[in-house]
Design a protein around this motif. Sequence first.
Motif, PDB file in Angstrom:
ATOM      1  N   GLU A  57      18.510  32.890  -8.983  1.00 20.50           N
ATOM      2  CA  GLU A  57      17.885  34.398  -8.829  1.00 20.50           C
ATOM      3  C   GLU A  57      17.745  35.100 -10.033  1.00 20.50           C
ATOM      4  O   GLU A  57      16.985  36.150  -9.748  1.00 20.50           O
ATOM      5  N   VAL A  58      18.400  34.960 -11.132  1.00 18.85           N
ATOM      6  CA  VAL A  58      18.416  35.802 -12.223  1.00 18.85           C
ATOM      7  C   VAL A  58      17.087  35.230 -13.096  1.00 18.85           C
ATOM      8  O   VAL A  58      16.725  35.918 -14.242  1.00 18.85           O
ATOM      9  N   LEU A  59      16.370  34.297 -12.901  1.00 15.50           N
ATOM     10  CA  LEU A  59      15.283  33.829 -13.727  1.00 15.50           C
ATOM     11  C   LEU A  59      14.007  34.440 -13.510  1.00 15.50           C
ATOM     12  O   LEU A  59      13.694  34.757 -12.142  1.00 15.50           O
ATOM     13  N   ALA A  60      13.367  35.159 -14.222  1.00 15.86           N
ATOM     14  CA  ALA A  60      12.056  35.744 -14.153  1.00 15.86           C
ATOM     15  C   ALA A  60      11.008  35.438 -15.171  1.00 15.86           C
ATOM     16  O   ALA A  60      11.396  35.233 -16.335  1.00 15.86           O
ATOM     17  N   LEU A  61       9.857  35.133 -14.711  1.00 15.09           N
ATOM     18  CA  LEU A  61       8.521  34.982 -15.452  1.00 15.09           C
ATOM     19  C   LEU A  61       8.405  36.079 -16.161  1.00 15.09           C
ATOM     20  O   LEU A  61       7.914  37.138 -15.394  1.00 15.09           O
ATOM     21  N   ILE A 108       9.488  28.961 -10.330  1.00 16.01           N
ATOM     22  CA  ILE A 108      10.585  28.568 -11.165  1.00 16.01           C
ATOM     23  C   ILE A 108      11.878  28.537 -10.189  1.00 16.01           C
ATOM     24  O   ILE A 108      12.891  27.767 -10.440  1.00 16.01           O
ATOM     25  N   ARG A 109      12.304  29.489  -9.610  1.00 12.96           N
ATOM     26  CA  ARG A 109      13.344  29.530  -9.042  1.00 12.96           C
ATOM     27  C   ARG A 109      13.602  28.551  -7.712  1.00 12.96           C
ATOM     28  O   ARG A 109      14.599  27.871  -7.614  1.00 12.96           O
ATOM     29  N   ALA A 136      20.619  21.296  -6.441  1.00  7.76           N
ATOM     30  CA  ALA A 136      20.977  20.666  -5.483  1.00  7.76           C
ATOM     31  C   ALA A 136      21.549  19.438  -5.489  1.00  7.76           C
ATOM     32  O   ALA A 136      22.173  18.706  -4.755  1.00  7.76           O
ATOM     33  N   ARG A 137      21.199  18.771  -6.685  1.00 16.18           N
ATOM     34  CA  ARG A 137      21.668  17.268  -6.822  1.00 16.18           C
ATOM     35  C   ARG A 137      21.309  16.115  -6.046  1.00 16.18           C
ATOM     36  O   ARG A 137      22.062  15.065  -6.025  1.00 16.18           O
ATOM     37  N   HIS A 138      20.237  16.384  -5.057  1.00 16.00           N
ATOM     38  CA  HIS A 138      19.668  15.406  -4.189  1.00 16.00           C
ATOM     39  C   HIS A 138      18.310  14.950  -4.493  1.00 16.00           C
ATOM     40  O   HIS A 138      17.932  14.040  -3.864  1.00 16.00           O
ATOM     41  N   VAL A 139      18.040  15.252  -5.705  1.00 11.53           N
ATOM     42  CA  VAL A 139      16.645  14.761  -6.081  1.00 11.53           C
ATOM     43  C   VAL A 139      16.524  13.490  -6.527  1.00 11.53           C
ATOM     44  O   VAL A 139      17.381  13.233  -7.691  1.00 11.53           O
ATOM     45  N   ARG A 140      15.773  12.503  -6.228  1.00  7.85           N
ATOM     46  CA  ARG A 140      15.411  11.208  -6.931  1.00  7.85           C
ATOM     47  C   ARG A 140      14.424  11.199  -7.662  1.00  7.85           C
ATOM     48  O   ARG A 140      13.345  11.077  -7.379  1.00  7.85           O
ATOM     49  N   GLY A 141      14.707  11.353  -9.125  1.00  2.88           N
ATOM     50  CA  GLY A 141      13.456  11.559 -10.160  1.00  2.88           C
ATOM     51  C   GLY A 141      13.641  12.851 -10.626  1.00  2.88           C
ATOM     52  O   GLY A 141      14.708  13.457 -10.454  1.00  2.88           O
ATOM     53  N   LYS A 142      13.006  13.223 -11.314  1.00  7.75           N
ATOM     54  CA  LYS A 142      12.724  14.632 -12.297  1.00  7.75           C
ATOM     55  C   LYS A 142      11.961  15.445 -11.377  1.00  7.75           C
ATOM     56  O   LYS A 142      11.006  15.404 -10.969  1.00  7.75           O
ATOM     57  N   VAL A 143      12.225  16.774 -11.879  1.00 10.41           N
ATOM     58  CA  VAL A 143      11.522  17.876 -11.150  1.00 10.41           C
ATOM     59  C   VAL A 143      10.926  18.489 -12.505  1.00 10.41           C
ATOM     60  O   VAL A 143      11.525  18.636 -13.834  1.00 10.41           O
ATOM     61  N   VAL A 144       9.717  18.893 -12.567  1.00 11.80           N
ATOM     62  CA  VAL A 144       8.721  19.421 -13.878  1.00 11.80           C
ATOM     63  C   VAL A 144       8.062  20.451 -13.379  1.00 11.80           C
ATOM     64  O   VAL A 144       7.798  20.832 -12.153  1.00 11.80           O
ATOM     65  N   ILE A 145       8.097  21.422 -14.361  1.00 14.83           N
ATOM     66  CA  ILE A 145       7.411  22.924 -14.103  1.00 14.83           C
ATOM     67  C   ILE A 145       6.054  22.650 -15.049  1.00 14.83           C
ATOM     68  O   ILE A 145       5.978  22.134 -16.311  1.00 14.83           O
ATOM     69  N   ASP A 146       4.971  23.042 -14.425  1.00 10.15           N
ATOM     70  CA  ASP A 146       3.581  23.258 -15.096  1.00 10.15           C
ATOM     71  C   ASP A 146       3.576  24.433 -15.629  1.00 10.15           C
ATOM     72  O   ASP A 146       3.830  25.427 -14.913  1.00 10.15           O
ATOM     73  N   LEU A 147       2.771  24.497 -16.725  1.00  9.03           N
ATOM     74  CA  LEU A 147       2.538  25.830 -17.164  1.00  9.03           C
ATOM     75  C   LEU A 147       1.199  25.979 -17.711  1.00  9.03           C
ATOM     76  O   LEU A 147       0.304  25.019 -17.651  1.00  9.03           O
TER      77      LEU A 147
END
Length: 318
Positions: free
Chosen positions: A25-29, A298-299, A307-318
């Motif tokens: 919740e504290v993340l801001a673009l 991003i949030r 949540a630690r249940h992801v199988r693989g990686k999470v990626v942010i596109d810019l």
Amino acid sequence: MRQHSDARRDDGSRAVLLDSFGGPEVLALKDVSEPRAGDGQIRVRVTAAGLNPMDWIMTADAGTAARFGLSLPCGFGTDYAGVVDEVGAGASGYAVGDRVFGAALSRAVADHVVLDADGNIASGIAHHTPDGVDDRTAATLAIAGSTASAALDVLGLGPGDTLLIGGAGGGVGVFAVQLARIAGARVIGTGSPSSAQYLRGLGAEPVAYGEGLTDRVRDLAAGTVTAALDLHGTDTVHVARELGVPDGRICTIAGQVDGVPAANGANAAPDALANIARLVAAGRLHVPIAATYPVEDIRAAVELQAARHVRGKVVIDL
């Protein structure tokens, strides 16, 4: 996966920032001044940023942040990939237009990062991205890949080894399982029952974690477990000891146990990431991308990853 456009942005620069430590919740673009490359530095226009547990762990509270040398206002994210778009005086080894990937401690989720050309994880590091490795995949390699490589170096695996990996389905596990298999070891990986097929796809023989794990591993191994890697805490360490694995062939990355060596990405061999990138380019190592998000979301991306249940990686596109 698609490559990102190399066209220069004409709308300034943006970065994900925190004005206080805490959760997603504290993340801001925010719009920021466009950084410039100084002497001995390069600037990278970031196209993708990979998330790791350490990103939100080290910015969750002031005490933890201080241990990593972070203070407010603070950026977010460490793994990145992109294109060099500015080279400062005296910076050698890079040219405008070079595709690169690497780490920029808690400031990678931004349109631009400035790095020392001969830097470290604190000042920023860059490696050339091989042809055949897309930017999203390159953005997942630095932290998890170097951590897995450093841990496996501690264990010194080879053909004839049977390695038990606790938490094999996580971000570091993706690399640890495959690198161990490439080294010739048999791999048994712990996970939830629902992750069994995913672990098999990585090259591990799955075993459910929880009560009775020691007996299940003993039955599955049908012989001696010779090494163990605990990627989650210390539970796998205790199971490995019960199976007769000597402390010198057990390694942790997230917990500490007296007599058992620990490893982190800073301990990785200098050529570790370049070697991993070459394995990806050659099709010998695969990085599952579980989800991609635009930077504006991003949030939501961090909530999913944390949540630690992801199988693989999470990626942010810019």
